[in-house]
Write a protein that holds these residues in place. Structure first.
Motif, PDB file in Angstrom:
ATOM      1  N   THR A   1      -3.659   7.220  -2.593  1.00  0.00           N
ATOM      2  CA  THR A   1      -3.911   5.787  -2.261  1.00  0.00           C
ATOM      3  C   THR A   1      -3.194   4.893  -2.866  1.00  0.00           C
ATOM      4  O   THR A   1      -4.205   4.298  -3.614  1.00  0.00           O
TER       5      THR A   1
ATOM      6  N   ARG B   1       0.592  -1.124  -0.248  1.00  0.00           N
ATOM      7  CA  ARG B   1       0.064  -0.087   0.027  1.00  0.00           C
ATOM      8  C   ARG B   1       0.350   1.301  -0.200  1.00  0.00           C
ATOM      9  O   ARG B   1       1.602   1.583   1.051  1.00  0.00           O
TER      10      ARG B   1
ATOM     11  N   SER C   1       1.734   5.413  -0.387  1.00  0.00           N
ATOM     12  CA  SER C   1       0.459   6.428   0.137  1.00  0.00           C
ATOM     13  C   SER C   1       0.998   8.181  -0.127  1.00  0.00           C
ATOM     14  O   SER C   1       2.744   7.297   0.480  1.00  0.00           O
TER      15      SER C   1
ATOM     16  N   THR D   1      -2.396   0.756  -4.325  1.00  0.00           N
ATOM     17  CA  THR D   1      -2.454  -0.824  -3.027  1.00  0.00           C
ATOM     18  C   THR D   1      -2.523  -1.736  -4.981  1.00  0.00           C
ATOM     19  O   THR D   1      -2.883  -1.379  -5.296  1.00  0.00           O
TER      20      THR D   1
ATOM     21  N   ALA E   1      -8.484   2.538  -1.145  1.00  0.00           N
ATOM     22  CA  ALA E   1      -7.639   2.901  -1.291  1.00  0.00           C
ATOM     23  C   ALA E   1      -7.934   3.269  -3.333  1.00  0.00           C
ATOM     24  O   ALA E   1      -9.654   3.584  -3.623  1.00  0.00           O
TER      25      ALA E   1
END
Length: 248
Positions: A150, A143, A145, A152, A170
């Motif tokens: 964000t 993940r 960010s 993933t 996300a």
């Protein structure tokens, strides 16, 4: 944050294509994720090898890390080599690739960093969390960010609650979907179909889903159609092209 896709073939690159390879940029920092087969020539159309700031490798299968070798060569074998390249990967995942070269210059070109299950690390402007997901070899989904965005990425993995949590809310889930409708028995639980990928995306509440690691020779439209039969929306296939923004 912006994402550029260099390839999305699983296993081997189809003619004129590449395996997994993704460049994530934020505030001038360039993070290369999974330099698989045939990724480097496509990367070099966008940036110089020395301009890559760090690499993340999800697991040790060569369709996800083989082009780490030519990337390091392109950095090391020049008059003024850049600083060692930090390569974040599960323990042992890139050992075989690094062992391809015995040149002293290559050993100075890389700084291996071990990623762990449940680990959290800062890579430039990125906050990266990793989670072990089911595959034939240890695979860490990540993940990533930065700012308010964000992403993933699953690497290669079968359906798992850990991926759902890793992708929770996300902006983008970049998820392996090797087959459209069903995974063969010998790989069941260790790879995803587009159907299973879409179901996990829905459970995680992601805003957008990109399917990747598609079996070479299959029609990408079949993967999107299979995902949409679950009721999923905002699903596409990871295809090479200019970098696109992630999130707002």
């Amino acid at each position: 944050m912006r994402l550029a896709v260099f390839g999305g073939c699983g296993a081997w690159p189809a003619a004129g294509q590449a395996c997994s390879g993704y460049l994530i940029e934020h505030d001038g920092f360039r993070l290369l994720v999974d330099p698989g087969y045939a990724v480097l020539p496509r990367l070099l159309r966008v940036v110089d090898a020395a301009a890559v700031d760090a690499v993340v490798v999800s697991h040790g299968h060569p369709d996800h890390c083989a082009d780490l070798n030519p990337l390091l060569r392109a950095r090391a074998l020049r008059d003024e080599p850049p600083a060692p390249l930090p390569v974040f990967a599960p323990a042992g995942a890139v050992d075989a690739v690094l062992a391809l070269d015995s040149m002293r210059a290559m050993s100075r070109a890389v700084e291996p960093v071990v990623l762990t299950d449940g680990g959290r690390v800062g890579i430039g402007p990125f906050d990266v969390t990793s989670a072990l997901l089911p595959h034939h070899v240890p695979d860490l989904g990540v993940r990533i960010s930065a700012g308010t965005a964000t992403l993933t990425y699953s690497g290669d993995a079968g359906p798992d609650a850990a991926l759902v949590e890793l992708a929770r809310d996300a902006d983008l889930l970049l998820v392996e979907a090797t087959y459209p409708d069903a995974v063969p028995d010998e790989d069941a639980g260790l790879l995803c179909s587009a159907v299973e990928a879409a179901e996990q995306a829905a459970a995680a509440g992601v805003a957008r889903t990109l399917l990747t690691h598609l079996w070479p020779g299959l029609d990408p439209a079949a993967f999107v159609a299979a995902a949409e039969r679950t009721g999923a929306t905002n699903v596409g296939v990871a295809a090479p092209g200019p970098a696109q923004p992630i999130g707002s």
